[in-house]
Design an enzyme around this catalytic site. Structure first.
Site, mmCIF file in Angstrom:
data_model
loop_
_atom_site.group_PDB
_atom_site.id
_atom_site.type_symbol
_atom_site.label_atom_id
_atom_site.label_comp_id
_atom_site.label_asym_id
_atom_site.label_seq_id
_atom_site.Cartn_x
_atom_site.Cartn_y
_atom_site.Cartn_z
ATOM 1 N N GLY A 1 29.713 36.954 53.921
ATOM 2 C CA GLY A 1 30.863 37.022 54.823
ATOM 3 C C GLY A 1 31.184 38.457 55.180
ATOM 4 C CB ALA A 2 34.414 40.297 55.210
ATOM 5 C CB SER B 1 24.996 35.666 54.566
ATOM 6 O OG SER B 1 24.985 34.284 54.321
ATOM 7 N N GLY C 1 29.076 41.468 54.080
ATOM 8 C CA GLY C 1 27.756 41.727 54.653
ATOM 9 C C GLY C 1 26.631 41.005 53.943
ATOM 10 N N GLY D 1 25.744 33.650 60.304
ATOM 11 C CA GLY D 1 24.597 33.557 59.393
ATOM 12 C C GLY D 1 23.294 33.349 60.158
ATOM 13 C CG ASP D 2 22.932 29.947 62.470
ATOM 14 O OD1 ASP D 2 22.578 29.690 61.296
ATOM 15 O OD2 ASP D 2 23.677 29.210 63.134
#
Lengths: 309, 309
Positions: free
Chosen positions: B219-220, B217, B222, B248-249
């Site tokens: 962040g922005a 993951s 993807g 993230g979850d």
């Protein structure tokens, strides 16, 4: 027995962190948790002095249950706290291990309904029947009327139970007008009440507002009392270094014991100052260093001040 | 059903203060409290998607009781948490209303005894019998062996239940060697594991360490996936502003649903990115903006990357 009232009890949580940095994430190294609120501290000190003591006030939710379990474990205090729907507040003290400074976060407390407040007053009046003295301590939770302490002072006087009030702001202003036997403001609370930063003048002014006796706690300068028998200042032999949290509550415990025993004021103040100083030497509020207490009893100086107004 | 494991559950507390000043005392204006821990967030998102989901892990003390009561109230998640002697940790997030920044204080968690850990493994193996997939989420509380996730991955593989691992540090390093179906590190966790800050290289390196598929993951940017079927990057149409906690979850929840349904990877990643972005728009972790999720599903772009190693 001696009764202490804590309407806004708290679960006191202390976090130790290597260094507190705003807007960063911290792993807390050490967590401690204890029952908090001024009246609970007063009660624990009285119990340690061998006094029979009962606590009342409000407790609710998971935090209230934790507080009551820890209170039962930690002391021989009789628990007459009333269960309420809202959860007991937490206070979080974050100790920066680098500087020793503390950052404090205090929750506001549960919203007390008018039915809960009415139930409390009934229970309080029943407890007064077997009380030798009562102390009304600390802030009011949301929902309790600002004149609450005035009501509780009047009920104690009607039951002929000596009553000590230890609060601040508007609840103090209203409570003192109901003529409690003793009020114990600190220097800031006294100045807020009277507008004067000159302690002797302010203490006497506070007496004129209705209290039978006023005992101001002045930190390292000890206690300054204006009473019907005269005015005195009692102080430890030298400033005591340590943790001042709870020192004022221990002074209240000493004053209450003296009120029950009708100890002459100079002796009463000596005990209160010795307990207060011995609390500064203990790691947490509601506890005191017993050996230091005995030692301070012989060393506290009491000086008469120009006769009370 | 889908099973999520949260060994170090938490009672997440948020305080809003007008301004956080170190070493000062603060009255907290607003207190919110919710069940926390990555696996609980994953489970709540899956439940909101209509999936049958069970949570397990540890809960204890007054904080554990509060967490379980709130979990029962808030969602249709089946609670198979094991009662332990130590109290569930709290996390305290202090939001400065002036800047919007958050200062985080995380308690370490209860000490788990070896008997409690053994009891957990027995219960976990029983739950695997009816699980379609399992997610192992978050940090380990004190007392749980550092190789815990490796044990739990092996047990899932022995029971032929697909297993996703979302943790960091040494527990990730050991867990990945036990060959989980999917690991979902974030950029920092991936760099710590592989020593590389180049995402595609690091993702492939992580696969070579034992994971069947690695979904990072970013962040922005993807999600970047290295799988046996190929490598893809899936990203929202534009950076999403909001509260990234729990994003993230939610990606894990999307990946788990895709694992159960054996959805092709590009579609699976689209769902995970859309859920993650819709979570940034929701005020708290474990929740997502349902309308935005539907909207993002049509807008997420998926690009194939040079074939996986």
């Amino acid at each position: 027995m001696i009764l202490t009232v804590t309407l806004n009890t708290a679960l006191d949580i202390t976090y130790r962190v290597p260094r507190l940095t705003p807007h960063a994430s911290h792993r807390v190294g050490e967590v401690t948790e204890r029952p908090g609120g001024k009246g609970l501290n007063v009660a624990r000190v009285l119990a340690a002095l061998g006094r029979s003591v009962t606590v009342t006030g409000f407790a609710g939710g998971a935090t209230g249950a934790a507080l009551r379990a820890q209170l039962a474990e930690a002391s021989r205090v009789r628990d007459e706290l009333l269960d309420v729907a809202g959860p007991t507040r937490r206070t979080v003290a974050v100790v920066d291990e680098r500087t020793g400074d503390t950052t404090q976060l205090n929750e506001p407390g549960p919203l007390i309904s008018s039915a809960e407040w009415a139930r409390f007053r009934t229970s309080y009046e029943e407890l007064l029947d077997s009380a030798d003295a009562v102390a009304l301590c600390g802030s009011l939770p949301p929902g309790v009327p600002v004149g609450a302490y005035a009501q509780l002072v009047r009920a104690a006087r009607a039951a002929q139970v000596p009553v000590l009030l230890d609060t601040s702001g508007e609840p103090l202003r209203r409570g003192i007008a109901a003529r409690p036997d003793v009020v114990k403001p600190n220097a800031d609370e006294l100045a807020e009440l009277t507008g004067s930063h000159e302690p002797l003048r302010a203490t006497r002014d506070a007496r004129r507002r209705g209290a039978h006796a006023v005992v101001a706690s002045l930190g390292a300068d000890g206690l300054l009392a204006a009473t019907p028998d005269g005015a005195w200042q009692a102080a430890p032999p030298a400033p005591v270094r340590g943790n001042p949290t709870g020192a004022g509550d221990s002074a209240v415990a000493g004053l209450l014991a003296g009120l029950v025993d009708a100890t002459p004021w100079p002796r009463r103040l000596t005990h209160a100052v010795a307990l207060s100083a011995a609390t500064v030497l203990a790691p947490v509020a509601g506890e005191f260093d017993a050996a230091a207490y005995e030692d301070f009893l012989a060393k506290v100086s009491v000086q008469e001040r120009a006769s009370a107004a």
